[in-house]
Design an enzyme around this catalytic site. Structure first.
Site, PDB file in Angstrom:
ATOM      1  N   TRP A 231     -13.349  23.380  11.605  1.00 56.24           N
ATOM      2  CA  TRP A 231     -12.892  22.165  10.934  1.00 56.24           C
ATOM      3  C   TRP A 231     -13.981  21.761   9.940  1.00 56.24           C
ATOM      4  CZ3 TRP A 231      -8.569  18.856  12.419  1.00 56.24           C
ATOM      5  CH2 TRP A 231      -7.730  19.444  13.372  1.00 56.24           C
TER       6      TRP A 231
ATOM      7  N   LYS B  89      -8.984  23.217   7.604  1.00 50.20           N
ATOM      8  CA  LYS B  89      -9.012  24.081   8.787  1.00 50.20           C
ATOM      9  C   LYS B  89      -9.168  25.526   8.311  1.00 50.20           C
ATOM     10  CE  LYS B  89      -5.707  20.803  10.698  1.00 50.20           C
ATOM     11  NZ  LYS B  89      -5.589  20.079   9.388  1.00 50.20           N
TER      12      LYS B  89
ATOM     13  N   THR C  22       0.845  -1.186   0.000  1.00 48.34           N
ATOM     14  CA  THR C  22       0.000   0.000   0.000  1.00 48.34           C
ATOM     15  C   THR C  22       0.878   1.233   0.000  1.00 48.34           C
ATOM     16  OG1 THR C  22      -1.787   1.159   1.183  1.00 48.34           O
ATOM     17  CG2 THR C  22      -0.193  -0.029   2.524  1.00 48.34           C
TER      18      THR C  22
ATOM     19  N   GLU D 281      -4.886  -2.330   5.811  1.00 48.91           N
ATOM     20  CA  GLU D 281      -4.337  -2.945   7.021  1.00 48.91           C
ATOM     21  C   GLU D 281      -5.376  -3.703   7.846  1.00 48.91           C
ATOM     22  OE1 GLU D 281      -1.722   0.584   5.941  1.00 48.91           O
ATOM     23  OE2 GLU D 281      -3.849   0.049   5.858  1.00 48.91           O
TER      24      GLU D 281
END
Length: 555
Positions: free
Chosen positions: A454, A449, A192, A339
């Site tokens: 956010w 940001k 990956t 993963e």
């Protein structure tokens, strides 16, 4: 871990290990007559499939491949790839599913790093091999994969190759007794890519893949998150088999002796042809592929009401979900990463939610799903503290479970970073509801940001997808002297949509004026592009977009 009283064991008692060969063995027990099909070129039943897996084991063994050796595969999604899933791993060898979309330099790195000993390669990918062959350090054997053998042609065998796959299988014995070995034996590896450094080698054991299969079966066949019945369903992956084992579904479908369709190279016409001819009912893919199919002229001429599609890799936007649902396609969102093998959550509508009108289900179907069985998932802040699961508080998604990778091959530093504090860190920011719905806000590196707020780039993409005429949207943050960062959007519009920047901004501004949207969500600039850059597995490539930002946004 607490001290407990272990059960006494009789010396003669045997507890079979959780091995991939035991998943394969189930395929002959109940429905061995069901078929595995490759495009319009090849068909076989499970009796023949098991025979061919044993022949493949003999072909590899005769060429010196044994336990611990690594076998690399370059192929389109095919029956041959499925045979490698079982034939290579059941030898005790390691299957390296090569990402054919990486650069030649990256592929060379992964092959040498994985210490591949044998390579099975489709003739379409020979140019990739030819570019790196002289620099491979561990490969001894090459086997050609060719579709020509199914049309009566004779493929050209390159110099130094042992032969062509089908011919080698036909000459091999179909008698092979797969051995028992430790269930923690290494079974598969793939690589990956990240934002920096070489690709990372992810690896999984037989036990982990066995348990992932049990988790999928529990969630899909038991809890019916995405209803999966080996009697009624026909499975066709539209996620590359090199990408996290096609999300592990081929292992489940084979164990259940489900009818399976493998489409080879992804072509809209072939996918839709197989979908209708073979009665495909369940698939999985990234949004890019679904968008391509939904917008195909043929899609509006056929009945897709039996088709269930699990979306992963990137967020399923409300616009795409609505377009699919309008065609009768039942869409669901899944979540995971390389993963995690990968499934950690999938859309699950409970008894009450299934009664909602379909247009009211869109919000639920475009969330990241409910936490999968056997997975423990939490949210963590920057200081390592857990965040409440109240549906509002956000934090990084961290997880534990029986099928999560234990690290990266020969990269202990990045492995320790992945498992910091005993939890696997995903790098995704999300909220969790008390009833286990996961809502991804963004990747930690993609959150914008701006003005002290956010802002989720995924939320803005979702809003843009609902504007009539928008086919695809990508949003990234771009530095701004006054506000820190501001969102900028790339738009691919549908043919003849006639969209304008002013029109799109007016649509979003109306939501702001009505109090439905924060002002910070309005992109500073919107640029129309013919296509949005994608990664090798079909995700929006925001790293590439940022690197090209001056050209794409500023001109």
């Amino acid at each position: 871990m607490i001290q407990t009283k272990l059960i006494p064991r009789t010396a003669e008692a045997i507890e079979p290990p959780m091995l991939i060969k035991n998943l394969l063995a189930q395929s002959l027990k109940y429905e061995p007559h069901r078929e595995i099909i490759y495009r319009d070129l090849f068909r076989m039943n499970y009796v023949e499939f098991n025979r061919r897996v044993r022949q493949l084991a003999n072909v590899l063994t005769e060429r010196g491949i044994g336990p611990g050796d690594t076998v690399a595969v370059f192929d389109w999604d095919s029956h041959r790839y499925l045979e490698c899933f079982f034939g290579v791993t059941s030898l005790g060898a390691v299957l390296h599913t090569v990402n054919v979309r990486l650069s030649s330099a990256q592929i060379l790195y992964t092959m040498n790093h994985a210490q591949d000993k044998a390579v099975l390669i489709h003739e379409d990918f020979l140019p990739i091999l030819n570019a790196v062959r002289g620099q491979l350090t561990t490969v001894d054997e090459f086997i050609l994969l060719s579709d020509k053998v199914y049309t009566g042609e004779e493929p050209a065998i390159p110099a130094g190759f042992a032969g062509e796959y089908e011919h080698l299988l036909k000459s091999a014995s179909d008698v092979y007794a797969f051995p028992d070995f430790d269930e923690d034996t290494w079974a598969t590896t793939f690589y990956t890519t990240g934002t920096t450094g070489n690709p990372k080698g992810v690896y999984f054991s037989h036990r982990q893949l066995f348990m992932h299969t049990m988790g999928l079966m529990t969630y899909l066949c038991g809890y019916q998150a995405v209803p999966f019945s080996s009697v009624q369903d026909v499975y066709m992956p539209i996620t590359p088999m090199f990408h996290v084992h096609a999300w592990g579904f081929p292992f489940l479908a084979t164990m259940l002796s489900t009818k399976q369709i493998y489409p080879g190279r992804y072509e809209p016409e072939m996918l839709l042809k197989l979908l209708m001819k073979e009665g495909v009912t369940i698939s999985h893919c990234v949004p890019t592929i679904l968008n391509m199919l939904v917008n195909s002229p043929v899609a509006k001429q056929v009945d897709l009401s039996r088709w269930k599609v699990i979306i992963g890799g990137s967020a399923l936007t409300k616009g795409l979900a609505k377009a699919a649902l309008d065609l009768g396609i039942q869409v669901y969102q899944g979540y995971g990463m390389s993963e995690t093998a990968p499934v950690m959550s999938i859309t699950h509508l409970n008894d009450l939610e299934r009664q909602l009108p379909i247009d009211q289900q869109v919000d639920l179907r475009t969330r990241a799903g409910r936490i999968a069985p056997f997975i423990e998932m939490r949210l963590m802040d920057d200081n390592g503290n857990f965040v409440p699961h109240d549906g509002h508080s956000i934090g990084e998604v961290v997880a534990r479970g029986p099928w999560l990778t234990q690290g990266y091959y020969e990269d202990p530093e990045r492995g320790s970073e992945l498992w910091k504090g005993g939890w696997l860190h995903t790098g995704d920011v999300a909220s969790l509801t008390p009833d286990n719905w996961l809502q991804i806000a963004d990747r930690t590196k993609d959150v914008i940001k701006t003005g002290g707020e956010w802002v989720s780039s995924l939320d803005i993409e979702d809003l843009l997808s609902q504007v009539e005429g928008v086919a695809e949207a990508a949003v990234v943050g771009f530095p701004d002297e006054r506000w820190g960062e501001r969102p900028h959007a790339l738009i691919v519009q549908k043919p003849d949509a006639g969209l304008t920047v002013a029109g799109i901004k007016a649509s979003l501004q109306a939501k702001i004026d009505q109090g439905h949207l924060n002002k910070w969500y309005l992109p500073d600039q919107i640029v129309f592009v013919p296509e949005i850059p994608k990664t090798s597995v079909g995700k929006i490539d925001k790293k590439r977009i940022r690197s090209e930002m001056k050209t794409l946004i500023l001109g």
